[in-house]
Design a protein around this motif. Sequence first.
Motif, PDB file in Angstrom:
ATOM      1  N   ARG A  59       0.810  -1.226   0.000  1.00 48.76           N
ATOM      2  CA  ARG A  59       0.000   0.000   0.000  1.00 48.76           C
ATOM      3  C   ARG A  59       0.839   1.269   0.000  1.00 48.76           C
ATOM      4  O   ARG A  59       0.410   2.299  -0.504  1.00 48.76           O
ATOM      5  N   ALA A  60       2.026   1.192   0.607  1.00 48.05           N
ATOM      6  CA  ALA A  60       2.904   2.363   0.655  1.00 48.05           C
ATOM      7  C   ALA A  60       4.307   1.919   1.029  1.00 48.05           C
ATOM      8  O   ALA A  60       4.498   0.860   1.634  1.00 48.05           O
ATOM      9  N   VAL A  61       5.283   2.738   0.664  1.00 43.36           N
ATOM     10  CA  VAL A  61       6.674   2.557   1.073  1.00 43.36           C
ATOM     11  C   VAL A  61       7.080   3.848   1.770  1.00 43.36           C
ATOM     12  O   VAL A  61       7.012   4.920   1.182  1.00 43.36           O
ATOM     13  N   LEU A  62       7.467   3.719   3.042  1.00 38.63           N
ATOM     14  CA  LEU A  62       7.822   4.886   3.839  1.00 38.63           C
ATOM     15  C   LEU A  62       9.287   4.843   4.220  1.00 38.63           C
ATOM     16  O   LEU A  62       9.826   3.776   4.494  1.00 38.63           O
ATOM     17  N   GLU A  63       9.933   5.995   4.236  1.00 38.64           N
ATOM     18  CA  GLU A  63      11.294   6.116   4.751  1.00 38.64           C
ATOM     19  C   GLU A  63      11.191   6.710   6.146  1.00 38.64           C
ATOM     20  O   GLU A  63      10.636   7.790   6.322  1.00 38.64           O
ATOM     21  N   THR A 120      18.193   4.732   8.290  1.00 38.31           N
ATOM     22  CA  THR A 120      16.925   4.848   7.581  1.00 38.31           C
ATOM     23  C   THR A 120      16.322   3.461   7.448  1.00 38.31           C
ATOM     24  O   THR A 120      16.987   2.527   7.008  1.00 38.31           O
ATOM     25  N   GLU A 121      15.070   3.337   7.862  1.00 38.55           N
ATOM     26  CA  GLU A 121      14.317   2.104   7.675  1.00 38.55           C
ATOM     27  C   GLU A 121      13.311   2.346   6.569  1.00 38.55           C
ATOM     28  O   GLU A 121      12.761   3.438   6.442  1.00 38.55           O
ATOM     29  N   TYR A 122      13.078   1.332   5.795  1.00 41.13           N
ATOM     30  CA  TYR A 122      12.038   1.373   4.779  1.00 41.13           C
ATOM     31  C   TYR A 122      10.891   0.508   5.268  1.00 41.13           C
ATOM     32  O   TYR A 122      11.089  -0.670   5.587  1.00 41.13           O
ATOM     33  N   HIS A 123       9.723   1.100   5.390  1.00 46.73           N
ATOM     34  CA  HIS A 123       8.545   0.387   5.861  1.00 46.73           C
ATOM     35  C   HIS A 123       7.665   0.066   4.662  1.00 46.73           C
ATOM     36  O   HIS A 123       7.239   0.976   3.938  1.00 46.73           O
ATOM     37  N   LEU A 124       7.413  -1.205   4.462  1.00 47.22           N
ATOM     38  CA  LEU A 124       6.469  -1.636   3.437  1.00 47.22           C
ATOM     39  C   LEU A 124       5.132  -1.829   4.129  1.00 47.22           C
ATOM     40  O   LEU A 124       4.983  -2.731   4.960  1.00 47.22           O
ATOM     41  N   VAL A 125       4.174  -0.996   3.834  1.00 42.94           N
ATOM     42  CA  VAL A 125       2.850  -1.092   4.441  1.00 42.94           C
ATOM     43  C   VAL A 125       2.039  -2.081   3.620  1.00 42.94           C
ATOM     44  O   VAL A 125       1.746  -1.828   2.450  1.00 42.94           O
ATOM     45  N   VAL A 126       1.730  -3.226   4.238  1.00 38.08           N
ATOM     46  CA  VAL A 126       0.991  -4.267   3.525  1.00 38.08           C
ATOM     47  C   VAL A 126      -0.369  -4.556   4.145  1.00 38.08           C
ATOM     48  O   VAL A 126      -1.171  -5.247   3.563  1.00 38.08           O
ATOM     49  N   GLY A 127      -0.603  -4.027   5.326  1.00 32.78           N
ATOM     50  CA  GLY A 127      -1.902  -4.187   5.971  1.00 32.78           C
ATOM     51  C   GLY A 127      -1.967  -5.413   6.857  1.00 32.78           C
ATOM     52  O   GLY A 127      -1.226  -6.380   6.668  1.00 32.78           O
TER      53      GLY A 127
END
Length: 88
Positions: free
Chosen positions: A52-56, A64-71
């Motif tokens: 759904r989104a990729v956040l830094e 820096t972490e990359y968050h993969l929002v998958v629900g």
Amino acid sequence: METQQLAALVVHSIGGADNLTKMTYCASRIRMQVRGASLLDRQALEAPEAIRAVLEVETPQCDTEYHLVVGPGNTRSLYQALTALTQK
């Protein structure tokens, strides 16, 4: 997209398993740290509907972490598939 296919796409999009230094997950996100951010293909990561989104996100350790929002409900299975692909 099937979980195994999505995991393979994520590994490729982060620059391969060797570029991944740390990975954790919570209820709705996969959190990743990579060696070389320049190898990360953010556009490819954001392409699948399952992500759904990729956040830094900056951590207190100045990483820096990359968050993969998958629900909720999808995170654990994707994390397990990613772990299977990235373990050495």
